[in-house]
Design a protein around this motif. Sequence first.
Motif, short mmCIF file in Angstrom:
data_model
loop_
_atom_site.label_atom_id
_atom_site.label_comp_id
_atom_site.label_asym_id
_atom_site.label_seq_id
_atom_site.Cartn_x
_atom_site.Cartn_y
_atom_site.Cartn_z
N MET A 1 0.85 -1.18 0.00
CA MET A 1 0.00 0.00 0.00
C MET A 1 0.90 1.24 0.00
O MET A 1 1.82 1.34 0.77
CB MET A 1 -0.90 -0.02 1.24
N THR A 2 0.58 2.21 -0.86
CA THR A 2 1.38 3.42 -0.96
C THR A 2 1.05 4.37 0.20
O THR A 2 0.01 4.25 0.85
CB THR A 2 1.15 4.14 -2.29
N LEU A 3 1.91 5.35 0.38
CA LEU A 3 1.71 6.34 1.45
C LEU A 3 0.41 7.12 1.23
O LEU A 3 -0.37 7.32 2.17
CB LEU A 3 2.90 7.30 1.49
N LYS A 4 0.15 7.56 0.01
CA LYS A 4 -1.06 8.33 -0.27
C LYS A 4 -2.31 7.46 -0.12
O LYS A 4 -3.35 7.91 0.34
CB LYS A 4 -1.02 8.94 -1.67
N GLU A 5 -2.20 6.21 -0.52
CA GLU A 5 -3.31 5.28 -0.37
C GLU A 5 -3.65 5.12 1.12
O GLU A 5 -4.82 5.19 1.51
CB GLU A 5 -2.94 3.93 -0.97
N GLU A 6 -2.64 4.94 1.95
CA GLU A 6 -2.85 4.81 3.39
C GLU A 6 -3.48 6.08 3.97
O GLU A 6 -4.42 6.01 4.77
CB GLU A 6 -1.53 4.54 4.10
N LYS A 7 -2.96 7.22 3.55
CA LYS A 7 -3.47 8.50 4.06
C LYS A 7 -4.93 8.71 3.66
O LYS A 7 -5.76 9.12 4.49
CB LYS A 7 -2.60 9.65 3.55
N VAL A 23 -8.74 13.88 -1.99
CA VAL A 23 -8.18 15.23 -2.10
C VAL A 23 -7.36 15.57 -0.86
O VAL A 23 -6.26 16.14 -0.96
CB VAL A 23 -9.31 16.26 -2.33
N GLY A 24 -7.86 15.20 0.31
CA GLY A 24 -7.15 15.49 1.55
C GLY A 24 -5.76 14.87 1.62
O GLY A 24 -4.87 15.41 2.27
N ALA A 25 -5.58 13.76 0.94
CA ALA A 25 -4.27 13.10 0.94
C ALA A 25 -3.24 13.85 0.11
O ALA A 25 -2.04 13.58 0.22
CB ALA A 25 -4.42 11.67 0.43
N PHE A 26 -3.69 14.80 -0.71
CA PHE A 26 -2.79 15.51 -1.62
C PHE A 26 -2.73 17.02 -1.36
O PHE A 26 -2.32 17.77 -2.24
CB PHE A 26 -3.21 15.24 -3.07
N CYS A 27 -3.13 17.46 -0.19
CA CYS A 27 -3.14 18.90 0.12
C CYS A 27 -1.77 19.54 -0.07
O CYS A 27 -1.67 20.63 -0.64
CB CYS A 27 -3.59 19.13 1.56
N ASP A 28 -0.74 18.87 0.42
CA ASP A 28 0.60 19.45 0.31
C ASP A 28 1.02 19.64 -1.14
O ASP A 28 1.53 20.69 -1.51
CB ASP A 28 1.62 18.56 1.04
N GLU A 29 0.78 18.62 -1.96
CA GLU A 29 1.15 18.72 -3.36
C GLU A 29 0.38 19.82 -4.08
O GLU A 29 0.90 20.46 -4.99
CB GLU A 29 0.91 17.37 -4.07
N MET A 30 -0.87 20.03 -3.68
CA MET A 30 -1.68 21.09 -4.30
C MET A 30 -1.38 22.45 -3.70
O MET A 30 -1.93 23.46 -4.15
CB MET A 30 -3.17 20.77 -4.13
N GLN A 31 -0.54 22.48 -2.66
CA GLN A 31 -0.22 23.71 -1.93
C GLN A 31 -1.49 24.41 -1.47
O GLN A 31 -1.69 25.60 -1.66
CB GLN A 31 0.65 24.63 -2.78
N GLY A 136 -8.63 4.27 -1.69
CA GLY A 136 -7.22 3.89 -1.80
C GLY A 136 -6.78 3.73 -3.24
O GLY A 136 -5.68 4.16 -3.62
N THR A 137 -7.62 3.12 -4.04
CA THR A 137 -7.30 2.92 -5.45
C THR A 137 -7.10 4.25 -6.16
O THR A 137 -6.13 4.44 -6.89
CB THR A 137 -8.42 2.12 -6.15
N ALA A 138 -8.01 5.18 -5.95
CA ALA A 138 -7.90 6.50 -6.60
C ALA A 138 -6.64 7.22 -6.16
O ALA A 138 -5.94 7.84 -6.98
CB ALA A 138 -9.14 7.34 -6.29
N ALA A 139 -6.32 7.16 -4.88
CA ALA A 139 -5.10 7.81 -4.38
C ALA A 139 -3.86 7.18 -5.00
O ALA A 139 -2.93 7.89 -5.40
CB ALA A 139 -5.05 7.73 -2.85
N ARG A 140 -3.85 5.88 -5.11
CA ARG A 140 -2.71 5.17 -5.70
C ARG A 140 -2.55 5.53 -7.18
O ARG A 140 -1.45 5.78 -7.65
CB ARG A 140 -2.87 3.66 -5.53
N ILE A 141 -3.67 5.57 -7.91
CA ILE A 141 -3.62 5.94 -9.33
C ILE A 141 -3.10 7.36 -9.49
O ILE A 141 -2.25 7.64 -10.34
CB ILE A 141 -5.02 5.79 -9.97
N MET A 142 -3.58 8.29 -8.67
CA MET A 142 -3.15 9.68 -8.76
C MET A 142 -1.68 9.81 -8.39
O MET A 142 -0.93 10.53 -9.07
CB MET A 142 -4.01 10.55 -7.83
#
Length: 151
Positions: A1-7, A23-31, A136-142
């Motif tokens: 399981m990836t870090l973003k998937e877990e988050k 979306v919440g798992a990628f807040c930092d990347e989206m600044q 989790g799947t969507a986070a992993r794909i992204m």
Amino acid sequence: MTLKEEKARALFREGYNCAQSVVGAFCDEMQMEKETALRLASSFGGGMGRLREVCGTVSGMFLIAGALYGYDAPKDYEAKKEHYERIQELAARFQAENGSIVCRELLGAAGRDNSPAPSRRTEEYYKKRPCEELVGTAARIMEAYMARQEG
């Protein structure tokens, strides 16, 4: 399981809807501040306000893609075309793994309920719905898509 998937899965277990969790798992990347990102994604849970249309996890991927790679010049045909290709690629990857991008189809019988009242998050809820796995799947794909863009 990836870090973003877990988050993303952890956010879903906290009670955030499917779109918010991705979306919440990628807040930092989206600044973007977490609260702002969660509010922007709040309408897309349950296939857009529990209408059971496009899965919120997929909408979440699209929101992230727009924040990171989207266009802002309305007459820039090439940028628009490139972005729509990106969105279609993300959707195709999700559909290839899950059979659909439509909430009601992914939920099966549970997808027939489209009342505006969100389901209570009980252990039974988590047992009968694939939502946490889809998050989790969507986070992993992204995450994989972003890694390819950087590489």
